[in-house]
Write an enzyme that holds these catalytic residues in place. Structure first.
Site, PDB file in Angstrom:
ATOM      1  CB  ALA A   1      -0.888   0.020   1.249  1.00  0.00           C
TER       2      ALA A   1
ATOM      3  CE1 TYR B   1      -2.666   4.111   4.482  1.00  0.00           C
ATOM      4  CE2 TYR B   1      -3.400   5.072   6.557  1.00  0.00           C
ATOM      5  CZ  TYR B   1      -2.888   3.998   5.845  1.00  0.00           C
ATOM      6  OH  TYR B   1      -2.593   2.814   6.494  1.00  0.00           O
TER       7      TYR B   1
ATOM      8  CB  THR C   1      -5.113   1.519   8.880  1.00  0.00           C
ATOM      9  OG1 THR C   1      -5.077   2.588   9.814  1.00  0.00           O
ATOM     10  CG2 THR C   1      -5.921   1.998   7.675  1.00  0.00           C
ATOM     11  CG  ASP C   2      -6.208   2.797  14.102  1.00  0.00           C
ATOM     12  OD1 ASP C   2      -5.587   3.292  13.124  1.00  0.00           O
ATOM     13  OD2 ASP C   2      -5.879   3.033  15.285  1.00  0.00           O
ATOM     14  CD  GLU C   3      -4.261   6.504  10.027  1.00  0.00           C
ATOM     15  OE1 GLU C   3      -4.505   7.425   9.242  1.00  0.00           O
ATOM     16  OE2 GLU C   3      -3.118   6.235  10.444  1.00  0.00           O
TER      17      GLU C   3
ATOM     18  CE  LYS D   1      -4.766  -0.169   4.098  1.00  0.00           C
ATOM     19  NZ  LYS D   1      -3.892  -1.228   3.509  1.00  0.00           N
TER      20      LYS D   1
HETATM   21  P1  NAD Z   1       5.264   0.840   3.993  1.00  0.00           P
HETATM   22  O1  NAD Z   1       4.911   2.090   3.256  1.00  0.00           O
HETATM   23  O2  NAD Z   1       6.463   0.824   4.880  1.00  0.00           O
HETATM   24  O3  NAD Z   1       5.455  -0.354   2.953  1.00  0.00           O
HETATM   25  C1  NAD Z   1       4.617  -0.543   1.851  1.00  0.00           C
HETATM   26  C2  NAD Z   1       5.300  -1.526   0.918  1.00  0.00           C
HETATM   27  O4  NAD Z   1       4.413  -1.770  -0.185  1.00  0.00           O
HETATM   28  C3  NAD Z   1       6.620  -1.020   0.337  1.00  0.00           C
HETATM   29  O5  NAD Z   1       7.589  -2.031   0.394  1.00  0.00           O
HETATM   30  C4  NAD Z   1       6.264  -0.660  -1.098  1.00  0.00           C
HETATM   31  O6  NAD Z   1       7.362  -0.798  -1.983  1.00  0.00           O
HETATM   32  C5  NAD Z   1       5.169  -1.670  -1.387  1.00  0.00           C
HETATM   33  N1  NAD Z   1       4.265  -1.229  -2.459  1.00  0.00           N
HETATM   34  C6  NAD Z   1       3.696   0.009  -2.594  1.00  0.00           C
HETATM   35  N2  NAD Z   1       2.943   0.041  -3.718  1.00  0.00           N
HETATM   36  C7  NAD Z   1       3.015  -1.193  -4.276  1.00  0.00           C
HETATM   37  C8  NAD Z   1       2.441  -1.801  -5.423  1.00  0.00           C
HETATM   38  N3  NAD Z   1       1.627  -1.097  -6.238  1.00  0.00           N
HETATM   39  N4  NAD Z   1       2.723  -3.087  -5.689  1.00  0.00           N
HETATM   40  C9  NAD Z   1       3.552  -3.801  -4.880  1.00  0.00           C
HETATM   41  N5  NAD Z   1       4.133  -3.284  -3.777  1.00  0.00           N
HETATM   42  C10 NAD Z   1       3.864  -1.997  -3.477  1.00  0.00           C
HETATM   43  O7  NAD Z   1       3.941   0.469   4.791  1.00  0.00           O
HETATM   44  P2  NAD Z   1       3.783  -0.270   6.198  1.00  0.00           P
HETATM   45  O8  NAD Z   1       3.819   0.744   7.276  1.00  0.00           O
HETATM   46  O9  NAD Z   1       4.677  -1.447   6.239  1.00  0.00           O
HETATM   47  O10 NAD Z   1       2.264  -0.747   6.071  1.00  0.00           O
HETATM   48  C11 NAD Z   1       1.960  -2.021   5.488  1.00  0.00           C
HETATM   49  C12 NAD Z   1       0.452  -2.197   5.492  1.00  0.00           C
HETATM   50  O11 NAD Z   1      -0.046  -2.105   6.829  1.00  0.00           O
HETATM   51  C13 NAD Z   1      -0.301  -1.139   4.689  1.00  0.00           C
HETATM   52  O12 NAD Z   1      -1.361  -1.763   4.020  1.00  0.00           O
HETATM   53  C14 NAD Z   1      -0.819  -0.183   5.749  1.00  0.00           C
HETATM   54  O13 NAD Z   1      -2.012   0.446   5.328  1.00  0.00           O
HETATM   55  C15 NAD Z   1      -1.064  -1.126   6.903  1.00  0.00           C
HETATM   56  N6  NAD Z   1      -0.970  -0.531   8.248  1.00  0.00           N
HETATM   57  C16 NAD Z   1       0.135   0.194   8.615  1.00  0.00           C
HETATM   58  C17 NAD Z   1       0.221   0.725   9.898  1.00  0.00           C
HETATM   59  C18 NAD Z   1       1.440   1.502  10.354  1.00  0.00           C
HETATM   60  O14 NAD Z   1       1.422   2.057  11.466  1.00  0.00           O
HETATM   61  N7  NAD Z   1       2.513   1.565   9.587  1.00  0.00           N
HETATM   62  C19 NAD Z   1      -0.815   0.513  10.809  1.00  0.00           C
HETATM   63  C20 NAD Z   1      -1.935  -0.239  10.401  1.00  0.00           C
HETATM   64  C21 NAD Z   1      -1.987  -0.759   9.120  1.00  0.00           C
HETATM   65  P1  TYD Z   2       2.181   9.271  11.505  1.00  0.00           P
HETATM   66  O1  TYD Z   2       3.344   8.503  12.044  1.00  0.00           O
HETATM   67  O2  TYD Z   2       2.301   9.954  10.189  1.00  0.00           O
HETATM   68  O3  TYD Z   2       0.942   8.261  11.524  1.00  0.00           O
HETATM   69  P2  TYD Z   2      -0.658   8.548  11.311  1.00  0.00           P
HETATM   70  O4  TYD Z   2      -0.874   9.904  10.810  1.00  0.00           O
HETATM   71  O5  TYD Z   2      -0.994   7.499  10.310  1.00  0.00           O
HETATM   72  O6  TYD Z   2      -1.287   8.305  12.657  1.00  0.00           O
HETATM   73  O7  TYD Z   2       1.779  10.371  12.578  1.00  0.00           O
HETATM   74  C1  TYD Z   2       1.455  10.008  13.910  1.00  0.00           C
HETATM   75  C2  TYD Z   2       1.014  11.258  14.619  1.00  0.00           C
HETATM   76  O8  TYD Z   2       2.149  12.148  14.733  1.00  0.00           O
HETATM   77  C3  TYD Z   2      -0.054  12.042  13.867  1.00  0.00           C
HETATM   78  O9  TYD Z   2      -0.955  12.606  14.823  1.00  0.00           O
HETATM   79  C4  TYD Z   2       0.726  13.136  13.154  1.00  0.00           C
HETATM   80  C5  TYD Z   2       1.890  13.406  14.097  1.00  0.00           C
HETATM   81  N1  TYD Z   2       3.145  13.864  13.451  1.00  0.00           N
HETATM   82  C6  TYD Z   2       3.788  15.001  13.925  1.00  0.00           C
HETATM   83  O10 TYD Z   2       3.327  15.660  14.891  1.00  0.00           O
HETATM   84  N2  TYD Z   2       4.957  15.391  13.325  1.00  0.00           N
HETATM   85  C7  TYD Z   2       5.494  14.709  12.250  1.00  0.00           C
HETATM   86  O11 TYD Z   2       6.545  15.147  11.706  1.00  0.00           O
HETATM   87  C8  TYD Z   2       4.829  13.524  11.790  1.00  0.00           C
HETATM   88  C9  TYD Z   2       5.375  12.745  10.640  1.00  0.00           C
HETATM   89  C10 TYD Z   2       3.658  13.127  12.428  1.00  0.00           C
END
Ligand code: NAD
Ligand code: TYD
Length: 352
Positions: free
Chosen positions: A81, A158, A132-134, A162
């Site tokens: 994603a 975003y 995601t919870d978002e 999702k």
């Molecule tokens: P990330 O951005 O670190 O990694 C995303 C990966 O997907 C990358 O390796 C990217 O190269 C790959 N990718 C992007 N577009 C692509 C495509 N079209 N085809 C194939 N690969 C592709 O993201 P993450 O933080 O590891 O999140 C992974 C999943 O978990 C996502 O679906 C995200 O919505 C979900 N998620 C993330 C969080 C968080 O806090 N990071 C929390 C809840 C859910």
């Molecule tokens: P982020 O890690 O981008 O996750 P999400 O927006 O998906 O929850 O941000 C976490 C929280 O931190 C969000 O409330 C935005 C805030 N934030 C800052 O205050 N400063 C920053 O530079 C970034 C990247 C996020």
């Protein structure tokens, strides 16, 4: 074997590493290697025949269909994603393309593949969608935490993309019978997280003596979960989750951003004191994110009740592990801070 999409990203690479540390079932890893994909995360798997990496897009139907026909995975774990809210504000098109159209293409390929299976292979096949919870939107200070029944009210490009993908996954089960499960998880942190998200950005900037940009009043609340716990939750849902169900995954750990930043500064003062003074001197308040969700909170009782999953880490243990990891991997940090990442910092912070 299992097919993992997005397995070179933050959570996907942690998942692949944990998976292969715990079992010998091979992983076919399909990743487009966008700015967020980093094969360095998987360097320890070099030469390991259990990991097959394919550089490609989930939206490439012909490629995905060929991979499914050739490798016949018993499950698809879909991480791929576009994942950063701020990037979705600056450029939403990529989010619709990968998160909505890409998931659609993957579902169609999965449906075709599942249709060729019979017997045990057909009944045990799973499509696990990582979300995601978002998608639930924002909570007021006294609102109850999100349960799986909470209405979808996504507020950012975003979370809207999702949410759309969650709806497609649900419909592919309801209409076509595809055996899907969906997880909705809170904010993750831990090793290999690209330093554009709050926690790694603060760590990396603090170590470099650079400003720690806190959006608005910094009182936005997130629930934080250590990435290893997210991975164990996904494994539990893959093994034992009920088909067609969604499971919220969270850390029982709500914190305002200001507290997160203060904790990181205090821990760095302990682990890597800066002769120039306490790291908190670097905190800078910058303008707020447009449409910034005020609070997320996860009610993770369903996954505990049905599947016996609870997070193993507290925030204190998880954040210490995370800081240690960043301190121990300066080379990884240096590499991701070059190139595309620098351009992003200019786009997002120049006019704040
Ligand atoms: P990330 O951005 O670190 O990694 C995303 C990966 O997907 C990358 O390796 C990217 O190269 C790959 N990718 C992007 N577009 C692509 C495509 N079209 N085809 C194939 N690969 C592709 O993201 P993450 O933080 O590891 O999140 C992974 C999943 O978990 C996502 O679906 C995200 O919505 C979900 N998620 C993330 C969080 C968080 O806090 N990071 C929390 C809840 C859910
Ligand atoms: P982020 O890690 O981008 O996750 P999400 O927006 O998906 O929850 O941000 C976490 C929280 O931190 C969000 O409330 C935005 C805030 N934030 C800052 O205050 N400063 C920053 O530079 C970034 C990247 C996020």
């Amino acid at each position: 074997m299992i097919l993992v999409t997005g397995g070179a990203g933050f959570i996907g690479s942690n998942f692949v590493l944990d998976w292969l540390a715990q079992c010998d079932e091979p992983v076919l890893n399909l990743d487009a290697l966008t700015y967020a994909g980093n094969l360095r995360n998987l360097a320890s798997l070099q030469g390991d025949g259990r990991h097959v990496f394919v550089h490609g897009d989930i939206g490439d139907r012909a490629l995905v269909e060929r991979l499914l026909a050739e490798h016949r995975p018993r499950a698809i774990v879909h991480f791929a994603a576009e994942s950063h809210v701020d990037r979705s504000i600056h450029g939403p098109a990529a989010f619709v393309k990968t998160n909505v159209e890409g998931t659609f293409a993957l579902l169609e390929a999965a449906r075709g593949h599942w249709g060729t299976l019979d017997g045990d292979a057909r009944s045990s096949f799973r499509f696990l969608h990582v979300s995601t919870d978002e998608v639930y939107g924002s909570l007021g200070p006294r609102d109850a935490a999100f349960t799986e029944e909470h209405a979808y009210r996504p507020n950012s490009p975003y979370s809207a993309s999702k949410a759309a993908s969650d709806h497609l996954v649900r419909a592919w089960h309801h209409t076509y019978g595809l055996p899907v499960v969906t997880t909705n998880c809170s904010n993750n942190y831990g090793p290999y997280q690209f330093p554009e998200k709050l926690i790694p950005l603060m760590i990396v900037n603090a170590l470099a003596g650079q400003p720690l940009p806190v959006y608005g009043d910094g009182m936005q609340v997130r629930d934080w979960l250590y990435v290893g716990d997210h991975c164990s939750g996904i494994r539990a849902v893959l093994e034992r989750g009920r088909i067609g169900e969604t499971y919220n995954i969270g850390g029982w750990n709500e914190k305002p951003n200001r507290d997160i930043v203060a904790t990181i500064c205090a821990l760095l003062d302990e682990l890597r004191p800066d002769p120039a003074g306490p790291h908190a001197r670097l905190v800078t308040h910058v303008s707020d994110r447009p449409g910034h969700d005020r609070r997320y909170a996860i009610d993770a009782r369903k996954i505990e009740r049905e599947l016996g999953w609870r997070p193993a880490e507290t925030f204190d243990s998880g954040i210490r592990k995370t800081l240690r990891w960043y301190l121990d991997h300066p080379q990884w940090v240096a590499e991701v801070r070059s190139g595309a990442y620098r351009d992003w910092l200019a786009t997002n912070y120049a006019r704040r």
